[in-house]
Design an enzyme around this catalytic site. Structure first.
Site, PDB file in Angstrom:
ATOM      1  N   ARG A  74     -10.419 -20.938  10.348  1.00  0.00           N
ATOM      2  CA  ARG A  74      -9.128 -21.650  10.360  1.00  0.00           C
ATOM      3  C   ARG A  74      -9.124 -22.795   9.348  1.00  0.00           C
ATOM      4  O   ARG A  74      -8.076 -23.150   8.827  1.00  0.00           O
ATOM      5  CB  ARG A  74      -8.824 -22.128  11.792  1.00  0.00           C
ATOM      6  CG  ARG A  74      -9.830 -23.076  12.363  1.00  0.00           C
ATOM      7  CD  ARG A  74      -9.770 -23.157  13.884  1.00  0.00           C
ATOM      8  NE  ARG A  74     -10.429 -22.024  14.553  1.00  0.00           N
ATOM      9  CZ  ARG A  74     -10.514 -21.868  15.861  1.00  0.00           C
ATOM     10  NH1 ARG A  74      -9.971 -22.760  16.675  1.00  0.00           N
ATOM     11  NH2 ARG A  74     -11.122 -20.815  16.386  1.00  0.00           N
ATOM     12  N   LYS A  89     -24.843 -19.795  15.540  1.00  0.00           N
ATOM     13  CA  LYS A  89     -24.653 -18.673  16.467  1.00  0.00           C
ATOM     14  C   LYS A  89     -26.004 -18.203  16.999  1.00  0.00           C
ATOM     15  O   LYS A  89     -27.024 -18.374  16.329  1.00  0.00           O
ATOM     16  CB  LYS A  89     -23.992 -17.493  15.720  1.00  0.00           C
ATOM     17  CG  LYS A  89     -22.546 -17.710  15.345  1.00  0.00           C
ATOM     18  CD  LYS A  89     -21.993 -16.478  14.635  1.00  0.00           C
ATOM     19  CE  LYS A  89     -20.534 -16.653  14.264  1.00  0.00           C
ATOM     20  NZ  LYS A  89     -19.626 -16.731  15.408  1.00  0.00           N
TER      21      LYS A  89
HETATM   22  N1  BES Z   1     -16.057 -15.119  12.737  1.00  0.00           N
HETATM   23  C1  BES Z   1     -16.003 -15.661  14.035  1.00  0.00           C
HETATM   24  C2  BES Z   1     -15.163 -14.816  14.986  1.00  0.00           C
HETATM   25  C3  BES Z   1     -15.773 -13.521  15.424  1.00  0.00           C
HETATM   26  C4  BES Z   1     -16.686 -13.481  16.443  1.00  0.00           C
HETATM   27  C5  BES Z   1     -15.369 -12.356  14.842  1.00  0.00           C
HETATM   28  C6  BES Z   1     -17.199 -12.271  16.861  1.00  0.00           C
HETATM   29  C7  BES Z   1     -15.874 -11.147  15.253  1.00  0.00           C
HETATM   30  C8  BES Z   1     -16.783 -11.100  16.262  1.00  0.00           C
HETATM   31  C9  BES Z   1     -15.385 -17.052  13.991  1.00  0.00           C
HETATM   32  O1  BES Z   1     -15.652 -17.788  12.858  1.00  0.00           O
HETATM   33  C10 BES Z   1     -15.972 -17.795  15.136  1.00  0.00           C
HETATM   34  O2  BES Z   1     -17.138 -18.029  15.125  1.00  0.00           O
HETATM   35  N2  BES Z   1     -15.142 -18.155  16.104  1.00  0.00           N
HETATM   36  C11 BES Z   1     -15.583 -18.810  17.265  1.00  0.00           C
HETATM   37  C12 BES Z   1     -14.608 -19.904  17.576  1.00  0.00           C
HETATM   38  C13 BES Z   1     -15.087 -20.876  18.606  1.00  0.00           C
HETATM   39  C14 BES Z   1     -16.216 -21.708  18.061  1.00  0.00           C
HETATM   40  C15 BES Z   1     -13.928 -21.748  19.005  1.00  0.00           C
HETATM   41  C16 BES Z   1     -15.655 -17.808  18.393  1.00  0.00           C
HETATM   42  O3  BES Z   1     -14.794 -16.943  18.471  1.00  0.00           O
HETATM   43  O4  BES Z   1     -16.595 -17.888  19.183  1.00  0.00           O
HETATM   44 MN    MN Z   2     -17.459 -18.849  12.987  1.00  0.00          MN
END
Ligand code: BES
Ligand code: MN
Ligand code: ZN
Length: 489
Positions: free
Chosen positions: A340, A266
């Site tokens: 997931r 990230k």
């Molecule tokens: N934990 C994150 C989701 C999230 C993001 C929660 C911001 C709260 C605030 C999750 O694991 C994630 O990173 N999801 C990605 C999925 C994507 C790579 C398909 C996302 O939402 O960007």
């Molecule tokens: Mn994630």
């Protein structure tokens, strides 16, 4: 925060809180000789009893000094704004210098449940976690230690002690787990924190470590954990308060104690917020504690999939294929879509081990959910309308509000993989829905399942009626209410 119910206003130093239901002036008559002054103070502050509104005044105390008086608006008579009353009062007074708040409900028409909710909201709003703030100035320190509720209907105290005090303890555990940074709360310490909070609760606790999960073939969950120095854990909490042998209601929580994204790392800005990527697991743990403490007449199992998602030489790579406990193979396109993967194996485990036929999972699963619903509602995806409606109703009743989102075949096709059975991400559009579709691939025929994407609601950048800035405890009241309204009904 200490909560007490008493029949008459205590003497001694305290702030007095009086609810005012809209523009009806009759409540002011109780101020006797000071009625005109109090009414005048309310007018000067343009206060007309609107829900959540506050006016301050000072009246004579018994010892001859001054007493702070808070008029808190409830809009109209009745229970609707009970929580606004308690929460607003405590929010105003928590660092005010006052140590005791006396909320006088005499003649205000609250039901026992409404009066108990005044207590609950007071206690919830008074929750803080100042453990690491060693240099607080005196004026920033909490002074309020006690809320005394006067003039509630006689059954209110029992409702508080038998139901909402347990809920409060559950919410407090969740908030603590969510607030703690990831160097303090990681999978093993999450388990330990729960164990100590749950001592004497009657919950049966079981923990699977990495070798146990390897044995079960949980390649999806374990793949996420490969880059972390912390050992993954599967925490199982069982509450057997219902008929022997009755199928358990099962809650499953995403417990990613820190989500860097892994190799699909990230951006730096805001990454610190990923300490609360275990908010779903935190809610499950808190809800289990609440239903155990109030001895719910239901069989409930809570399962938390606990891992840390880190980049490392040992971490899984984009393009890796892992085999889940279900036997389905998964192409890991993006290591940041890790929640997931964790939940997929937890779902299989619940169905195979406990024969779960009714499952609700909670997860801070997608950023897309926050784009869709902001911070007001959690999203609910369900393969069963009855379960979805029960959850929506529990959300409305508890204040942990939910909004239904769709599932469907066309979305499901978007996660077909050219090399494996499924890929772990679809296109950017509809990202919360394809994430839910991914989970549904782990749900067996005949199992009622709902997925709550709580990414937007477990943490708040601003205070509300029932919480300070920070961890909200979302999900505990919701699940507790669901148990009361369905499994115990
Ligand atoms: N934990 C994150 C989701 C999230 C993001 C929660 C911001 C709260 C605030 C999750 O694991 C994630 O990173 N999801 C990605 C999925 C994507 C790579 C398909 C996302 O939402 O960007
Ligand atoms: Mn994630
Ligand atoms: Zn995550």
């Amino acid at each position: 925060m200490q909560i007490r119910f008493v029949a008459n206003r205590p003497s001694g130093s305290h702030a007095l809180i009086v609810p005012i239901a809209g523009s009806d002036r009759s409540a002011y008559e109780a101020f006797g000789g000071e009625q005109a002054a109090v009414l005048g103070a309310a007018r000067l502050q343009r206060f007309d009893g609107e829900a959540g509104g506050v006016a301050e005044a000072y009246v004579a105390a018994d010892n001859g000094g001054a007493r702070r008086l808070l008029l808190v608006g409830t809009g109209s008579p009745g229970d609707e704004n009970a929580e606004k009353l308690g929460g607003t009062a405590v929010g105003r007074l928590i660092t005010s210098g006052e140590t005791t708040a006396v909320i006088d409900l005499s003649g205000s028409g609250f039901s026992p449940d409404g009066a108990a909710k005044v207590a609950l909201a007071s206690a919830l709003r008074g929750w803080r976690y100042d453990r690491y703030r060693t240099k607080l100035k005196d004026k920033q320190k909490v002074t309020l230690t006690e809320v005394v509720i006067v003039g509630a209907p006689p059954e209110a105290e029992a409702r508080w002690t038998e139901r909402y005090q347990a809920v409060l303890d559950g919410v407090a555990l969740t908030r603590e787990l969510v607030t703690e940074p990831a160097n303090i709360i990681y999978p093993e310490s999450f388990v330990e924190r729960c164990r100590s909070a749950m001592v004497g609760s009657g919950l049966e606790i079981e923990v699977l470590d990495r070798p146990a999960m390897e044995q079960l073939g949980m390649g999806a969950l374990l793949g996420v954990s490969l880059g972390s120095a912390r050992e993954p854990q599967l925490l199982i909490m069982k509450w057997n308060g219902g008929a022997a042998g009755a199928a358990p209601l099962t809650f499953i929580g995403k417990g990613v104690t820190f989500d860097t994204g892994g190799i699909s790392i990230k951006p730096a800005a805001g990454m610190e917020s990923m300490k609360w990527d275990m908010g779903g697991a935190g809610a499950v743990a808190g809800a289990m504690l609440a239903i155990a403490k109030r001895k719910a007449k239901a069989n409930v199992i809570g399962i938390c999939g606990l891992v840390e998602n880190m980049p490392d030489g040992k971490a899984q790579r984009p393009g890796d294929v892992v085999t889940s406990m279900s036997g389905q193979t998964i192409e890991v396109i993006n290591t940041d879509a890790e929640g997931r993967l964790v939940l997929g194996d937890a779902l299989t485990y619940a169905q195979r081990t406990y024969g779960s036929k009714l499952i609700v999972d909670l997860a801070t699963l997608t950023g897309a959910m926050v784009i869709s619903l902001g911070h007001e509602y959690g999203g609910v995806f369900a393969n069963d309308d009855g379960l979805a409606n029960d959850l929506l109703a529990a959300g409305a009743a508890s204040g942990d509000k939910l909004w239904r989102m769709p599932l469907g075949e066309a979305y499901d096709r978007l996660i077909d993989s050219p090399i494996a059975d499924i890929k772990n991400v679809g296109p950017r559009e509809g990202g919360s829905i394809t994430a839910a579709q991914f989970l549904q691939r782990f749900v067996d025929e005949g199992v009622k399942w709902a997925h709550l994407d709580v990414a937007g609601v477990v943490w708040s950048d601003k205070p509300s009626t029932t919480h300070e800035k920070g961890a909200t405890g979302f999900g505990v009241r919701l699940l507790d209410q669901l148990v009361e309204a369905t499994a115990e009904a």
